[in-house]
Enzyme design. Structure first.
Site, PDB file in Angstrom:
ATOM      1  N   ARG A   1      -3.299  -0.646   5.511  1.00  5.50           N
ATOM      2  CA  ARG A   1      -3.895  -1.721   4.549  1.00  5.50           C
ATOM      3  C   ARG A   1      -3.004  -2.858   4.333  1.00  5.50           C
ATOM      4  O   ARG A   1      -3.464  -4.083   4.529  1.00  5.50           O
ATOM      5  CB  ARG A   1      -4.436  -1.193   3.614  1.00  5.50           C
ATOM      6  CG  ARG A   1      -5.596  -0.061   3.465  1.00  5.50           C
ATOM      7  CD  ARG A   1      -5.760   0.732   1.975  1.00  5.50           C
ATOM      8  NE  ARG A   1      -4.637   1.629   1.718  1.00  5.50           N
ATOM      9  CZ  ARG A   1      -4.202   2.316   0.653  1.00  5.50           C
ATOM     10  NH1 ARG A   1      -5.107   2.150  -0.186  1.00  5.50           N
ATOM     11  NH2 ARG A   1      -3.372   2.750   0.420  1.00  5.50           N
TER      12      ARG A   1
ATOM     13  N   ASP B   1      -8.370   3.767   1.480  1.00  8.99           N
ATOM     14  CA  ASP B   1      -7.256   4.049   2.459  1.00  8.99           C
ATOM     15  C   ASP B   1      -7.725   4.638   4.020  1.00  8.99           C
ATOM     16  O   ASP B   1      -8.216   5.800   3.983  1.00  8.99           O
ATOM     17  CB  ASP B   1      -6.192   5.062   1.834  1.00  8.99           C
ATOM     18  CG  ASP B   1      -4.957   4.986   2.769  1.00  8.99           C
ATOM     19  OD1 ASP B   1      -5.021   4.674   4.034  1.00  8.99           O
ATOM     20  OD2 ASP B   1      -3.894   5.545   2.317  1.00  8.99           O
TER      21      ASP B   1
ATOM     22  N   CYS C   1       0.988  -1.273  -0.045  1.00  3.77           N
ATOM     23  CA  CYS C   1      -0.071   0.002  -0.167  1.00  3.77           C
ATOM     24  C   CYS C   1       0.909   1.270   0.079  1.00  3.77           C
ATOM     25  O   CYS C   1       2.033   1.102  -0.415  1.00  3.77           O
ATOM     26  CB  CYS C   1      -0.913  -0.039   1.305  1.00  3.77           C
ATOM     27  SG  CYS C   1      -0.085   0.100   2.691  1.00  3.77           S
TER      28      CYS C   1
HETATM   29  P1  4NP Z   1      -1.853   2.870   4.161  1.00  3.44           P
HETATM   30  O1  4NP Z   1      -2.225   4.166   4.754  1.00  3.44           O
HETATM   31  O2  4NP Z   1      -1.197   3.324   2.813  1.00  3.44           O
HETATM   32  O3  4NP Z   1      -2.841   2.000   3.984  1.00  3.44           O
HETATM   33  O4  4NP Z   1      -0.667   2.500   5.134  1.00  3.44           O
HETATM   34  C1  4NP Z   1      -1.397   5.513   4.940  1.00  3.44           C
HETATM   35  C2  4NP Z   1      -0.505   5.305   5.993  1.00  3.44           C
HETATM   36  C3  4NP Z   1       0.013   6.537   6.432  1.00  3.44           C
HETATM   37  C4  4NP Z   1       0.052   7.582   5.346  1.00  3.44           C
HETATM   38  C5  4NP Z   1      -0.647   7.501   4.172  1.00  3.44           C
HETATM   39  C6  4NP Z   1      -1.429   6.266   3.963  1.00  3.44           C
HETATM   40  N1  4NP Z   1       1.191   8.719   5.394  1.00  3.44           N
HETATM   41  O5  4NP Z   1       0.704   9.598   4.812  1.00  3.44           O
HETATM   42  O6  4NP Z   1       1.801   8.800   6.409  1.00  3.44           O
END
Ligand code: 4NP
Length: 156
Positions: free
Chosen positions: A14, A125, A8
């Protein structure tokens, strides 16, 4: 050995959720020795911060009795493309970002998790939506469909 890498953006919400859910499903089927599963992100900032699994992901896993170990965010590497058999993204943006890092998908290894279902779509997300229940339901649907795909194709 079937090697699976979930990917992800941040590798804290995710993809670690999918990593722990699929690990639990194969443990329940006593197939843990047949799989190697990991997860990674397309961005490196959480690796730099040595970030672990997001609280919301841990909470929903606990609520659903899915055991999990700690996982620290890491950015996907070019060498992961060769190593893993299945590179499973959460959304289309992940796929663009993965190919930017590893190159073109010559071996057709990169798919979205919900591409294995009859209703292919992105997994939203929860970092932005805050809806970890919806993400969890999508992840379970995708992991079940992925295992069915492996069974159907005599891959496990
Ligand atoms: P993930 O969600 O891609 O599902 O892990 C996110 C977690 C952190 C960030 C963005 C999306 N961030 O900008 O730190």
């Amino acid at each position: 050995m079937i090697k699976v890498l979930f990917v992800c953006l941040g590798n804290i919400c995710r993809s670690p959720m999918a990593h722990m859910v699929l690990t639990n499903m194969i443990r329940e089927r006593s197939l843990e020795n047949n799989f190697e599963i990991d997860s990674a992100g397309t961005e490196g900032y959480n690796e730099l911060n040595h970030a672990g699994i997001h609280f919301g992901t841990k909470k929903i896993l606990k609520e659903n009795s899915v055991p999990f170990s700690e996982h620290y965010s890491r950015k996907i590497r070019k060498s992961d493309y060769q190593y893993y058999d299945f590179i499973i993204a959460m959304d289309m943006e992940n796929i663009v970002d993965i190919e930017y890092i590893v190159g073109a998908d010559r071996d057709n290894k990169i798919k979205r998790l919900l591409d294995y279902t009859n209703n292919p779509r992105n997994i939203k997300d929860p970092w932005y939506t805050g809806n970890f229940e919806e993400t969890y339901a999508d992840v379970v649907e995708g992991c079940e469909a992925f295992l069915k795909y492996l069974e159907k194709n005599n891959l496990m």
